[in-house]
Enzyme design. Sequence first.
Site, PDB file in Angstrom:
ATOM      1  CE  LYS A 193       1.810 -13.880   0.041  1.00 52.49           C
ATOM      2  NZ  LYS A 193       2.663 -12.974   0.777  1.00 52.49           N
ATOM      3  CE  LYS A 228      -7.170 -12.591   2.279  1.00 50.83           C
ATOM      4  NZ  LYS A 228      -6.448 -11.800   3.271  1.00 50.83           N
ATOM      5  CE  LYS A 283      -1.786 -13.438   8.179  1.00 53.84           C
ATOM      6  NZ  LYS A 283      -0.608 -12.706   7.735  1.00 53.84           N
TER       7      LYS A 283
HETATM    8  P1  TYM Z   1       0.226  -9.203   2.008  1.00 55.83           P
HETATM    9  O1  TYM Z   1       1.646  -9.584   1.855  1.00 55.83           O
HETATM   10  O2  TYM Z   1      -0.708 -10.178   2.624  1.00 55.83           O
HETATM   11  O3  TYM Z   1      -0.392  -8.791   0.603  1.00 55.83           O
HETATM   12  C1  TYM Z   1       0.269  -7.869  -0.250  1.00 55.83           C
HETATM   13  C2  TYM Z   1      -0.769  -7.022  -0.971  1.00 55.83           C
HETATM   14  O4  TYM Z   1      -1.659  -7.849  -1.736  1.00 55.83           O
HETATM   15  C3  TYM Z   1      -3.009  -7.555  -1.398  1.00 55.83           C
HETATM   16  N1  TYM Z   1      -3.792  -8.791  -1.465  1.00 55.83           N
HETATM   17  C4  TYM Z   1      -4.924  -8.923  -2.169  1.00 55.83           C
HETATM   18  N2  TYM Z   1      -5.602  -8.047  -2.942  1.00 55.83           N
HETATM   19  C5  TYM Z   1      -6.733  -8.509  -3.552  1.00 55.83           C
HETATM   20  N3  TYM Z   1      -7.193  -9.778  -3.406  1.00 55.83           N
HETATM   21  C6  TYM Z   1      -6.545 -10.683  -2.642  1.00 55.83           C
HETATM   22  N4  TYM Z   1      -7.007 -11.937  -2.530  1.00 55.83           N
HETATM   23  C7  TYM Z   1      -5.356 -10.270  -1.972  1.00 55.83           C
HETATM   24  N5  TYM Z   1      -4.472 -10.886  -1.158  1.00 55.83           N
HETATM   25  C8  TYM Z   1      -3.527  -9.975  -0.850  1.00 55.83           C
HETATM   26  C9  TYM Z   1      -2.939  -7.023   0.016  1.00 55.83           C
HETATM   27  O5  TYM Z   1      -4.078  -6.225   0.328  1.00 55.83           O
HETATM   28  C10 TYM Z   1      -1.674  -6.218  -0.011  1.00 55.83           C
HETATM   29  O6  TYM Z   1      -1.897  -4.935  -0.540  1.00 55.83           O
HETATM   30  N6  TYM Z   1       0.256  -6.235   6.010  1.00 55.83           N
HETATM   31  C11 TYM Z   1       0.543  -6.292   4.606  1.00 55.83           C
HETATM   32  C12 TYM Z   1       1.960  -5.906   4.247  1.00 55.83           C
HETATM   33  C13 TYM Z   1       2.415  -4.591   4.793  1.00 55.83           C
HETATM   34  C14 TYM Z   1       2.048  -3.311   4.313  1.00 55.83           C
HETATM   35  C15 TYM Z   1       2.751  -2.383   5.112  1.00 55.83           C
HETATM   36  C16 TYM Z   1       1.182  -2.883   3.296  1.00 55.83           C
HETATM   37  C17 TYM Z   1       3.291  -4.410   5.806  1.00 55.83           C
HETATM   38  N7  TYM Z   1       3.493  -3.076   6.008  1.00 55.83           N
HETATM   39  C18 TYM Z   1       2.611  -1.022   4.930  1.00 55.83           C
HETATM   40  C19 TYM Z   1       1.041  -1.514   3.114  1.00 55.83           C
HETATM   41  C20 TYM Z   1       1.744  -0.600   3.926  1.00 55.83           C
HETATM   42  C21 TYM Z   1       0.318  -7.713   4.121  1.00 55.83           C
HETATM   43  O7  TYM Z   1       0.408  -8.661   4.867  1.00 55.83           O
HETATM   44  O8  TYM Z   1       0.127  -7.813   2.787  1.00 55.83           O
END
Ligand code: TYM
Length: 348
Positions: free
Chosen positions: A214, A211, A119
């Site tokens: 967004k 992957k 990032k």
């Molecule tokens: P974020 O917002 O990027 O994504 C949310 C969830 O979607 C999953 N995900 C995917 N799974 C499969 N294939 C993909 N291409 C894909 N893109 C996204 C992510 O693995 C996630 O589960 N850091 C985290 C948010 C967060 C969080 C937490 C999660 C903040 N605090 C505490 C769990 C526990 C994030 O940026 O997810």
Amino acid sequence: MTETSLTIPPRVFSGMQPSGNLHLGNYLGAMVNWVAMQRTHDCIYCVVDMHAITVAQDPHELRKSIREVTAAYLAAGIDAKKHIIFNQSQVAEHAELAWVFNCVARLGWLNRMTQFKEKAGKDRENASVGLYAYPNLMAADILVYRATHVPVGEDQKQHLELARDIAQKFNNDFAASIAEHGFGEEFFPLPEPMIQGPATRVMSLRDGTKKMSKSDPSDYSRINLIDDADTIALKIRRAKTDPEPLPSEMQGLAGRPEAENLIGIFSALSGQSKEEVLKQFGGGQFSAFKAALVDLAVAKLGPVTAEMKRLSGDAAYIDSVLKDGADRARVIARQNMDAVKDIVGFVR
Ligand code: TYM
């Protein structure tokens, strides 16, 4: 039994960032599993708005996005009465515990985080301090509830390993004080990542080695949860494939990332195993398979999209769900944060 007694009850925590559109990766990699875990666990699902501002956000867009993600949670089938849905910034204890964790985690640990490297890109000097410390806040999100299970997609694995390291180091560093305050040997559980199902890593529709995300500049790389049926059909028809017919066996997917990705998506949406999907479509051309995938995707996502759009129009209702969730989350978080203060040696 109170929250801070010797045994730590099972509890699920997970979150999504309100930055841009939710997509099929978020849905299949995380949300579908969140919904399933409601049957067996107490669950807390958070809209992590404080994580979103680690990169620049337009305030109007952020507010809209927080409500939209909340609407998606509800539309996907999260029960906000039986469980908890809220946005992170309404429970100040997340930030409070994150500071303590900033003092527990080591620079060397954060330096290994691949997501920061991706990032921040080449201009690392210009990345926010928040982006660098992001995994400490994520550990605080989970551990302020002493959550034991965390359903996420594959890309969050490294962050969860860090959360476990932080929990472990806190338990070790403060072992004497933890025992002195009546919490036994460990205050924090080591949270278990739950990376489940056939779509833990949904890939871009334009490039099966990247992957689905967004931030991909091409909207054709992903299916957004707000896409209508025509858009979904167009994106699937345009999805990259290879010239070979589909294989009938799993081994035949090796070295064919686009085929593997589309089979994984079909499997996750249909609830069939990948083997079953291959048995059905093996030997055939992609065009017939894609037509079936369009029908399936539209049938499964259409109702979620419609409900999400309906709920997004009712900001007052969404805000009331978030406030109610935050009020309930705060009770748990406060109790645990007070215990952390005692353990660390703060006077309160
Ligand atoms: P974020 O917002 O990027 O994504 C949310 C969830 O979607 C999953 N995900 C995917 N799974 C499969 N294939 C993909 N291409 C894909 N893109 C996204 C992510 O693995 C996630 O589960 N850091 C985290 C948010 C967060 C969080 C937490 C999660 C903040 N605090 C505490 C769990 C526990 C994030 O940026 O997810």
